[in-house]
Each structure stands twice: as C-alpha cells, then as structure tokens.
Design a protein around this motif. Structure first.
Motif, PDB file in Angstrom:
ATOM      1  N   ARG A  60      14.065 -20.954 136.229  1.00  0.00           N
ATOM      2  CA  ARG A  60      14.469 -20.124 135.106  1.00  0.00           C
ATOM      3  C   ARG A  60      13.294 -19.459 134.411  1.00  0.00           C
ATOM      4  N   GLY A  61      12.062 -19.789 134.821  1.00  0.00           N
ATOM      5  CA  GLY A  61      10.899 -19.144 134.237  1.00  0.00           C
ATOM      6  C   GLY A  61      10.333 -19.843 133.026  1.00  0.00           C
ATOM      7  N   ASN A  62      10.959 -20.943 132.574  1.00  0.00           N
ATOM      8  CA  ASN A  62      10.474 -21.618 131.379  1.00  0.00           C
ATOM      9  C   ASN A  62       9.763 -22.931 131.708  1.00  0.00           C
ATOM     10  N   LYS A  67       6.398 -27.524 129.966  1.00  0.00           N
ATOM     11  CA  LYS A  67       5.315 -28.448 130.294  1.00  0.00           C
ATOM     12  C   LYS A  67       4.295 -28.540 129.166  1.00  0.00           C
ATOM     13  N   LEU A  68       4.095 -27.442 128.465  1.00  0.00           N
ATOM     14  CA  LEU A  68       3.098 -27.396 127.401  1.00  0.00           C
ATOM     15  C   LEU A  68       3.637 -27.854 126.050  1.00  0.00           C
ATOM     16  N   PRO A  70       4.660 -30.148 123.004  1.00  0.00           N
ATOM     17  CA  PRO A  70       4.019 -31.397 122.574  1.00  0.00           C
ATOM     18  C   PRO A  70       4.679 -32.678 123.077  1.00  0.00           C
ATOM     19  N   ARG A  71       6.005 -32.717 123.142  1.00  0.00           N
ATOM     20  CA  ARG A  71       6.660 -33.958 123.570  1.00  0.00           C
ATOM     21  C   ARG A  71       6.472 -34.215 125.077  1.00  0.00           C
ATOM     22  N   ASN A  72       6.093 -33.182 125.844  1.00  0.00           N
ATOM     23  CA  ASN A  72       5.913 -33.335 127.280  1.00  0.00           C
ATOM     24  C   ASN A  72       4.450 -33.452 127.699  1.00  0.00           C
ATOM     25  N   ARG A  73       3.544 -33.340 126.786  1.00  0.00           N
ATOM     26  CA  ARG A  73       2.126 -33.462 127.145  1.00  0.00           C
ATOM     27  C   ARG A  73       1.835 -34.881 127.586  1.00  0.00           C
ATOM     28  N   GLY A  74       0.982 -34.982 128.562  1.00  0.00           N
ATOM     29  CA  GLY A  74       0.615 -36.298 129.072  1.00  0.00           C
ATOM     30  C   GLY A  74       1.561 -36.859 130.106  1.00  0.00           C
ATOM     31  N   ARG A  75       2.547 -36.084 130.511  1.00  0.00           N
ATOM     32  CA  ARG A  75       3.485 -36.541 131.535  1.00  0.00           C
ATOM     33  C   ARG A  75       2.990 -36.134 132.880  1.00  0.00           C
TER      34      ARG A  75
END
Length: 75
Positions: A60-62, A67-68, A70-75
C-alpha cells in the motif's frame, strides 16, 4: 500511492472455482460465490489489482512510514 500489482494470473477450473497464481505459484483458490463475483468483476476492474486485493499480496506504500513510527522502532 501504492505499488503496481504485477505477476498475477488466473484460471477458471472445471468445477467453477478460480485459481489465482502469483509468478506461477498458487496464491489462492476462489470457490462458490467468491469465484462468481471474481469472474464478473474481472471484466470491469484492473485484473492485476483485483487479484492482488483478493490474495492480500498488495503493498500500500505506507510500509516505510509505519516502520518509522515511534511504537514500531526497535522491532
């Protein structure tokens, strides 16, 4: 927006079901009402995009934005 859907193909089987492949590999098989709806809709819509939606194989392009987050950082 999203990426272009490519590499999908479909075939109607003798029992009325529809097999969708992606780059030659089976992606899904539609049966019954879903197969009938697909056969009707494939005439009107972009077949590649329709098959991508049905198989769930559509970027979908997002992805980079998510990924960037804040809740997904470090995954």
């Amino acid at each position: 927006m999203g990426g272009r859907a490519e590499g999908f193909d479909w075939a109607e089987l003798p029992d009325g079901s529809v097999r969708i492949t992606h780059h030659g590999k089976p992606a899904t098989t539609l049966r019954g009402g879903r197969a009938a709806d697909f056969l009707r809709d494939v005439e009107d819509d972009d077949p590649q995009e329709l098959m991508a939606r049905l198989t769930g194989n559509f970027k979908r392009g997002n992805e980079r934005t998510a990924k960037l987050h804040p809740r997904n950082r470090g995954r």
